[in-house]
Scaffold this active site. Structure first.
Site, PDB file in Angstrom:
ATOM      1  CE1 TYR A   1      -4.158  -1.430  -0.240  1.00 32.56           C
ATOM      2  CE2 TYR A   1      -3.565  -2.709   1.693  1.00 32.56           C
ATOM      3  CZ  TYR A   1      -4.423  -2.457   0.636  1.00 32.56           C
ATOM      4  OH  TYR A   1      -5.531  -3.234   0.454  1.00 32.56           O
TER       5      TYR A   1
ATOM      6  CD  GLU B   1      -0.595 -30.355   8.009  1.00 39.51           C
ATOM      7  OE1 GLU B   1      -0.082 -31.480   7.885  1.00 39.51           O
ATOM      8  OE2 GLU B   1      -1.340 -29.848   7.162  1.00 39.51           O
TER       9      GLU B   1
ATOM     10  CG  ASP C   1      -3.347 -33.318   8.147  1.00 33.90           C
ATOM     11  OD1 ASP C   1      -3.525 -33.721   9.312  1.00 33.90           O
ATOM     12  OD2 ASP C   1      -3.909 -32.308   7.677  1.00 33.90           O
TER      13      ASP C   1
END
Lengths: 360, 360
Positions: free
Chosen positions: B93, B192, B244
């Protein structure tokens, strides 16, 4: 047996008695949709209205629903006996062993957890169920005590005893877990994004304005809203909500101030009707000439839905939503950086807080 | 003038000198793609190879790139002078006021920030730039000192001085911000998901196995990987990665152990080649009969890409990826809850740690 266990047993007994008496077991619930929320004029928060949905064992779906409810009660009582809690995701996987009561999708198990709250009038936290993760944090001069895993209460000042990341809000902030000890702060600023939270921390806004900063982290978790509610009630601290300027951010404010549609049964515990919105408005985007993005079709749909949402039926919101639809623009809170890293703390927030009567 | 400032000035001078001498200014960078990463046989981490990309002012794009680099240097030096930092979003920005050097999308400004790291051999943290938010946390018996906003170092034990949410990892964990004081832990378990992190905290795994738990929060932030690296180097603690079982999780492990493609220029600072994978494998899904989901087309694409990824060219990974492709199944770490809330800490992790020689 604990009071919590008894409440669950009562529900199981109700279903058992129906079967004993040769009746078809059924559960009544308020319908949990936008059409069925009404303003409670006493507390000024939005709650479910009088429309009911009945889950009855006359249909296979209804029968499975009641079976699942019973398995869930059994699982929760088992957790009570070993002082454990479960994430909603774990509860979904646990149902693998429940035969016909196995959940087919996580939306189903999440929904049942909320339904059970409604039926038992217990909080999900009391049912030992918790969401995936929170990660929201606060920083500022407030002292709390948190009960740790060993059962001891540990005193933490959320300015002096933590790092720049602040104090991590745990999944339950009920009084048996978190005690609010004291604060010198004058108000609370609830901030949507992590980038802006870090900006205000770096700029020392909490110290120069004597306030507590709370990172909402998008649509806030229940524990964040509950903590805001307790800070508001126990310390009489006003709450200001500082968000991006888009329809989803307006909903963040609405859920803090008026309650969310999915949790309207516990609005009394979560909503702070006096919370003021000092986020980016459609008018700010125009007045400050902020860098903006074009509204997407989904944004426009969401704004139109808000025009029909009972929570947004005030002059302020109707006008801001109309202006946003007309200008076709949305903007992020960090877009204030167009004017430098200090603009938000030197100009924007003092102006906004002044306008709503807050601040120093 | 600080050493950091001098490095930036050198780069600006190089471009200035080219113009002075009537040459076309240009910047050389290693090509930052999967095709151009090579194993550094000394450190065992993956780094950029010898293929170069040149950004030269002979094209408009190249000229704008160099202009943006100069504006960015100017902005960073300004931050040095007032001891501020900026999020990558704020930097995007801020460029609103840079005329022709304005960024057109945040991917562009993020990329330039990384390029500047490569060119100057400084870390992004040294350039006073930081990501949106982290929110990753650790819990366990490790004592650190964090320098707060006032410049004082504050001692925090990440087991005794924090709540159940743990200690929030700040965006920079370099030695000028975080000092590692001491630990009694024997290893680190990097996890995780937040749901599993909370499970291990509730089950007291850090205490019964004398370890530190670190929540990776999906693909880990640089500060999480850097902290793992420092804990591994300074305390000689082995690192086990528990994720996972799907292609994206394999990449999480790869980025911890071997480095990520986008940050291959700083693999030395971030990667721990000795880190062991103890996440859900394709074989686990079959052997434990875990609740699983079907691989999507995107999953299959990702697995096939991994078969070509230099980081996955070991017997273990080739076999596991083939098995996953053959079975067509993936599973989450929380699916272990099929066997109850304690299965992961009583059975799965002890088995896995035993197999890789870790644990008690």
């Amino acid at each position: 047996m604990s009071e919590k266990s008894e409440k669950l047993d009562l529900l199981a007994r109700k279903i058992y008695d129906s079967l004993e008496n040769g009746e078809v077991p059924a559960l009544d619930l308020p319908t949990r949709t936008r059409e069925n929320i009404v303003l409670d004029t006493l507390s000024l928060v939005w709650k479910y209205g009088s429309t009911k949905t009945t889950r009855s064992a006359t249909s296979l779906d209804g029968a499975e629903y009641i079976l699942k409810t019973l398995y869930l009660i059994d699982f929760i009582k088992e957790m009570y006996s070993v002082s454990k809690t479960s994430t909603l995701r774990e509860m979904y996987y646990i149902s693998e062993g429940w035969g016909h009561a196995k959940f087919h999708a996580q939306e189903e198990s999440n929904m049942l957890a909320e339904d059970l709250e409604v039926i038992t009038t217990m909080l999900r936290e009391e049912l030992s169920l918790r969401p995936e993760e929170n990660g929201a944090s606060i920083i500022g001069d407030i002292t709390i005590e948190e009960k740790n895993r060993k059962g001891d209460f540990k005193k933490i000042n959320c300015r002096d005893d933590v790092g720049d990341g602040g104090y991590n809000i745990p999944y339950s902030v009920e009084t048996d877990k978190i005690r609010l000890i004291g604060t010198n702060a004058k108000f609370i600023l609830a901030i949507e994004t992590g980038g802006m939270f870090d900006r205000l921390v770096e700029n020392g806004f909490d110290e120069s304005f004597n306030c507590i900063l709370l990172h909402l982290k998008g649509q806030p978790a229940r524990s964040s809203r509950r903590l805001l509610k307790r800070l508001n009630e126990e310390f009489k601290l006003p709450i200001y909500v500082f968000t991006d300027g888009d329809p989803w951010s307006f909903r963040i404010y609405a859920s803090v101030a008026y309650g969310a549609i999915k949790t309207a049964h516990i609005s009394n515990y979560l909503a702070v009707p006096s919370a003021e919105f000092i986020g980016i408005t459609a008018s700010d985007i125009l007045n400050y000439e902020l860098p903006s993005d074009k509204l997407t079709d989904k944004d426009i749909q969401a704004l139109n839905a808000e025009l029909k949402d009972p929570r947004f039926q005030t002059e302020f919101w109707k006008q801001e939503i109309d202006t946003m639809l007309m200008s076709g623009k949305k903007a992020e809170q960090q877009s204030l950086a167009k004017y430098g890293l200090d603009f938000v703390t030197d100009t924007y927030l003092p102006d906004k807080l002044g306008a709503v009567g807050g601040g120093r």
